[in-house]
Design a protein around this motif. Structure first.
Motif, PDB file in Angstrom:
ATOM      1  N   LEU A  91      15.350  45.185  53.265  1.00 12.84           N
ATOM      2  CA  LEU A  91      15.749  43.936  52.605  1.00 12.84           C
ATOM      3  C   LEU A  91      16.075  44.185  51.137  1.00 12.84           C
ATOM      4  O   LEU A  91      17.096  43.713  50.624  1.00 12.84           O
ATOM      5  N   TYR A  92      15.202  44.920  50.458  1.00 17.29           N
ATOM      6  CA  TYR A  92      15.414  45.185  49.039  1.00 17.29           C
ATOM      7  C   TYR A  92      16.719  45.938  48.802  1.00 17.29           C
ATOM      8  O   TYR A  92      17.444  45.661  47.836  1.00 17.29           O
ATOM      9  N   GLN A  93      17.019  46.893  49.680  1.00 18.30           N
ATOM     10  CA  GLN A  93      18.267  47.643  49.542  1.00 18.30           C
ATOM     11  C   GLN A  93      19.478  46.756  49.791  1.00 18.30           C
ATOM     12  O   GLN A  93      20.501  46.864  49.100  1.00 18.30           O
ATOM     13  N   MET A  94      19.385  45.846  50.755  1.00 13.96           N
ATOM     14  CA  MET A  94      20.478  44.925  51.043  1.00 13.96           C
ATOM     15  C   MET A  94      20.676  43.930  49.896  1.00 13.96           C
ATOM     16  O   MET A  94      21.802  43.508  49.616  1.00 13.96           O
ATOM     17  N   MET A  95      19.597  43.571  49.209  1.00 17.50           N
ATOM     18  CA  MET A  95      19.695  42.670  48.065  1.00 17.50           C
ATOM     19  C   MET A  95      20.488  43.293  46.923  1.00 17.50           C
ATOM     20  O   MET A  95      21.056  42.592  46.084  1.00 17.50           O
ATOM     21  N   LEU A  96      20.533  44.606  46.876  1.00 13.05           N
ATOM     22  CA  LEU A  96      21.247  45.311  45.806  1.00 13.05           C
ATOM     23  C   LEU A  96      22.735  45.472  46.102  1.00 13.05           C
ATOM     24  O   LEU A  96      23.503  45.880  45.228  1.00 13.05           O
ATOM     25  N   ASP A  97      23.140  45.163  47.336  1.00  8.30           N
ATOM     26  CA  ASP A  97      24.515  45.434  47.765  1.00  8.30           C
ATOM     27  C   ASP A  97      25.553  44.709  46.906  1.00  8.30           C
ATOM     28  O   ASP A  97      26.368  45.344  46.224  1.00  8.30           O
ATOM     29  N   TYR A  98      25.557  43.384  46.892  1.00  6.18           N
ATOM     30  CA  TYR A  98      26.561  42.652  46.118  1.00  6.18           C
ATOM     31  C   TYR A  98      26.423  42.896  44.613  1.00  6.18           C
ATOM     32  O   TYR A  98      27.434  43.068  43.930  1.00  6.18           O
ATOM     33  N   PRO A  99      25.210  42.914  44.056  1.00  8.62           N
ATOM     34  CA  PRO A  99      25.099  43.202  42.618  1.00  8.62           C
ATOM     35  C   PRO A  99      25.673  44.556  42.223  1.00  8.62           C
ATOM     36  O   PRO A  99      26.106  44.738  41.084  1.00  8.62           O
ATOM     37  N   ARG A 100      25.656  45.516  43.145  1.00  7.70           N
ATOM     38  CA  ARG A 100      26.178  46.845  42.835  1.00  7.70           C
ATOM     39  C   ARG A 100      27.697  46.926  42.925  1.00  7.70           C
ATOM     40  O   ARG A 100      28.307  47.874  42.432  1.00  7.70           O
ATOM     41  N   ARG A 101      28.332  45.962  43.545  1.00  5.84           N
ATOM     42  CA  ARG A 101      29.780  46.000  43.700  1.00  5.84           C
ATOM     43  C   ARG A 101      30.468  45.626  42.384  1.00  5.84           C
ATOM     44  O   ARG A 101      29.915  44.901  41.570  1.00  5.84           O
ATOM     45  N   ALA A 102      31.692  46.126  42.230  1.00  9.81           N
ATOM     46  CA  ALA A 102      32.456  45.846  41.006  1.00  9.81           C
ATOM     47  C   ALA A 102      32.686  44.349  40.868  1.00  9.81           C
ATOM     48  O   ALA A 102      33.021  43.678  41.837  1.00  9.81           O
ATOM     49  N   GLY A 117      36.314  44.368  47.541  1.00 10.26           N
ATOM     50  CA  GLY A 117      36.853  45.608  48.080  1.00 10.26           C
ATOM     51  C   GLY A 117      36.064  46.233  49.211  1.00 10.26           C
ATOM     52  O   GLY A 117      36.439  47.291  49.711  1.00 10.26           O
ATOM     53  N   GLU A 118      34.994  45.589  49.645  1.00 14.18           N
ATOM     54  CA  GLU A 118      34.175  46.108  50.738  1.00 14.18           C
ATOM     55  C   GLU A 118      33.942  45.023  51.778  1.00 14.18           C
ATOM     56  O   GLU A 118      34.113  43.830  51.490  1.00 14.18           O
ATOM     57  N   GLY A 167      40.343  42.743  45.464  1.00 14.91           N
ATOM     58  CA  GLY A 167      39.057  42.977  46.121  1.00 14.91           C
ATOM     59  C   GLY A 167      38.815  42.155  47.368  1.00 14.91           C
ATOM     60  O   GLY A 167      37.783  42.295  48.021  1.00 14.91           O
ATOM     61  N   LYS A 168      39.759  41.268  47.713  1.00 15.88           N
ATOM     62  CA  LYS A 168      39.665  40.489  48.947  1.00 15.88           C
ATOM     63  C   LYS A 168      40.991  40.619  49.680  1.00 15.88           C
ATOM     64  O   LYS A 168      42.002  40.999  49.102  1.00 15.88           O
ATOM     65  N   GLU A 169      40.974  40.296  50.969  1.00 14.81           N
ATOM     66  CA  GLU A 169      42.213  40.448  51.739  1.00 14.81           C
ATOM     67  C   GLU A 169      43.277  39.488  51.227  1.00 14.81           C
ATOM     68  O   GLU A 169      43.007  38.329  50.909  1.00 14.81           O
ATOM     69  N   ILE A 170      44.504  39.980  51.120  1.00 17.64           N
ATOM     70  CA  ILE A 170      45.618  39.152  50.678  1.00 17.64           C
ATOM     71  C   ILE A 170      46.006  38.188  51.798  1.00 17.64           C
ATOM     72  O   ILE A 170      46.052  38.560  52.964  1.00 17.64           O
ATOM     73  N   ALA A 171      46.241  36.933  51.416  1.00 18.36           N
ATOM     74  CA  ALA A 171      46.544  35.839  52.351  1.00 18.36           C
ATOM     75  C   ALA A 171      45.344  35.482  53.215  1.00 18.36           C
ATOM     76  O   ALA A 171      45.485  34.827  54.248  1.00 18.36           O
ATOM     77  N   GLY A 172      44.167  35.884  52.781  1.00 21.42           N
ATOM     78  CA  GLY A 172      42.947  35.540  53.510  1.00 21.42           C
ATOM     79  C   GLY A 172      42.718  34.040  53.567  1.00 21.42           C
ATOM     80  O   GLY A 172      42.159  33.528  54.540  1.00 21.42           O
ATOM     81  N   ASP A 173      43.165  33.326  52.537  1.00 23.64           N
ATOM     82  CA  ASP A 173      43.000  31.870  52.524  1.00 23.64           C
ATOM     83  C   ASP A 173      43.801  31.209  53.639  1.00 23.64           C
ATOM     84  O   ASP A 173      43.396  30.169  54.171  1.00 23.64           O
ATOM     85  N   ILE A 174      44.945  31.800  53.980  1.00 24.87           N
ATOM     86  CA  ILE A 174      45.737  31.278  55.095  1.00 24.87           C
ATOM     87  C   ILE A 174      45.021  31.568  56.405  1.00 24.87           C
ATOM     88  O   ILE A 174      44.887  30.689  57.270  1.00 24.87           O
ATOM     89  N   SER A 175      44.516  32.780  56.544  1.00 26.43           N
ATOM     90  CA  SER A 175      43.785  33.156  57.758  1.00 26.43           C
ATOM     91  C   SER A 175      42.556  32.276  57.960  1.00 26.43           C
ATOM     92  O   SER A 175      42.211  31.904  59.084  1.00 26.43           O
ATOM     93  N   GLU A 176      41.894  31.930  56.835  1.00 19.75           N
ATOM     94  CA  GLU A 176      40.670  31.130  56.905  1.00 19.75           C
ATOM     95  C   GLU A 176      40.934  29.628  56.961  1.00 19.75           C
ATOM     96  O   GLU A 176      40.008  28.834  57.159  1.00 19.75           O
ATOM     97  N   GLY A 177      42.199  29.225  56.789  1.00 22.99           N
ATOM     98  CA  GLY A 177      42.529  27.803  56.823  1.00 22.99           C
ATOM     99  C   GLY A 177      42.100  27.054  55.580  1.00 22.99           C
ATOM    100  O   GLY A 177      41.758  25.863  55.638  1.00 22.99           O
ATOM    101  N   LYS A 178      42.134  27.701  54.421  1.00 27.12           N
ATOM    102  CA  LYS A 178      41.683  27.094  53.168  1.00 27.12           C
ATOM    103  C   LYS A 178      42.655  26.028  52.667  1.00 27.12           C
ATOM    104  O   LYS A 178      43.874  26.232  52.660  1.00 27.12           O
TER     105      LYS A 178
END
Length: 354
Positions: free
Chosen positions: A46-57, A109-110, A248-259
């Motif tokens: 759990l502690y290692q997973m908590m560090l995942d997003y904070p460690r990303r750019a 990006g991940e 860092g996110k998929e391009i046109a992801g908002d269309i895919s997600e119906g945003k």
């Protein structure tokens, strides 16, 4: 296209350097605070997973706004580092939950956390970071004293209520399959979901720590609304035309997600009834039922009817209003580094490529 160091204007280079400096300070605070190891293997995971997003750019815009406002109002920005770090923890747990609710695939990006570990695990990690945010805010009693720390805590409570209400508005649109939206609907959602945690609260808590008056702090609400909306509109635009390597996110992801974005709302109201129905039919289907050709079709229509350009111009107009408001309402503040950086950062909100 990514720009070289020589291509970056001096104000933009100043902002990116400042953001990097603040990010280093805030990261040091966060990683010194978050637990990293436990004798129980599952809790250790759990502690290692908590560090995942904070460690990303990440850009670190919210901490930067907080510390700039503190400095602009005559305070020592180092006293705001803990609060700025709390804003970054807030950002991370919100993103984990938001990625799940939107069915997103990439974050910074991940693969999103729920893509890596499953939804139940990701929800729990988000909850854990949420708890740590409040714990970090409690540490402010040692830094700022009880009265000021409690005031900052109250700001975070107000912020949290605004964000979940804004998120509910957007989720309700999806749940109700609602597409008959206008610009005001989008702006209302944007203020609550994005502006409060991206701009309004970061500016307010920084100003409070810096010693601003009640009137000065309250004036940052309208300013923060304009900045926050401009930021979100630019984020929506980058989702459509950005570079995935920088965005860092998929391009046109908002269309895919119906945003429901300002770009989409403009398109539905600008195109023919037949085209509008085609767009809605595509957007309303789940991600896995949309083809690449259909996503491209929506994107082409957005370009055909100038919807992306419209959103860009709207963002620029809001930015100019925010800059003018800051110059007029806070002309009495000392013309030092903090004011110059803040105005440069405002421009960065819509000039950024990520």
């Amino acid at each position: 296209m990514q720009k070289t160091g020589q291509d970056i204007s001096p104000p933009k280079r100043l902002v990116t350097t400042y953001l990097s400096e603040i990010k280093s300070k805030v990261d040091a605070c966060i990683f010194d605070f978050l637990p990293t190891a436990h004798e129980h293997p599952d809790i250790h995971q759990l502690y290692q997973m908590m560090l995942d997003y904070p460690r990303r750019a990440a850009k670190g815009l919210r901490p930067a706004l907080c510390m700039l406002m503190c400095e602009a109002f005559g305070g020592n920005p180092d006293r705001a580092v803990n609060t700025a770090a709390s804003l970054e923890l807030l950002q991370n747990w919100l993103l984990i939950h938001d990625d799940i609710e939107d069915g997103s695939e990439l974050r910074r990006g991940e693969p999103c956390l729920h893509q890596k570990h499953g939804i139940p695990m990701a929800i729990n990690v988000g909850d854990a970071l949420h708890c740590k945010m409040w714990e970090m805010l409690h540490r402010n009693t040692e830094i700022l004293g009880h009265e000021l720390a409690f005031r900052i805590l109250s700001e975070f409570i107000q912020l949290s209520n605004q964000v979940v209400e804004g998120q509910h508005i957007e989720l309700s649109w999806v749940s109700d399959n609602r597409w008959s939206l206008d610009e005001d609907d989008y702006l209302t959602m944007c203020v609550q979901k994005t502006a409060w945690y991206t701009c309004i609260t970061p500016c307010r808590v920084g100003a409070i720590i810096g010693g601003a008056t009640e009137t000065e702090v309250d004036g940052l609400v309208e300013l923060g609304k304009e900045l926050g909306i401009a930021f979100q509109i630019q984020d929506d635009v980058l989702n459509l035309i950005g570079d995935v390597g920088r965005y860092g996110k998929e391009i046109a992801g908002d269309i895919s997600e119906g945003k429901r974005t300002l770009v989409l709302i403009h398109l539905i109201n600008a195109c023919s009834k037949v085209e509008a129905q085609q767009v809605i039919d595509i957007m309303a289907r789940p991600r896995d039922e949309k083809t690449e050709a259909e996503v491209e079709r929506v994107l082409q229509l957005m370009q055909k009817y100038g919807s992306i350009t419209y959103a860009q111009r709207r963002s620029q107009a809001l930015l100019q209003e925010a800059a003018g408001k800051f110059k007029n309402d806070y002309a009495h503040l000392r013309d030092g580094r903090a004011k110059q950086l803040f105005l440069a950062l405002i421009n960065f909100f819509v000039e950024r490529e990520y």
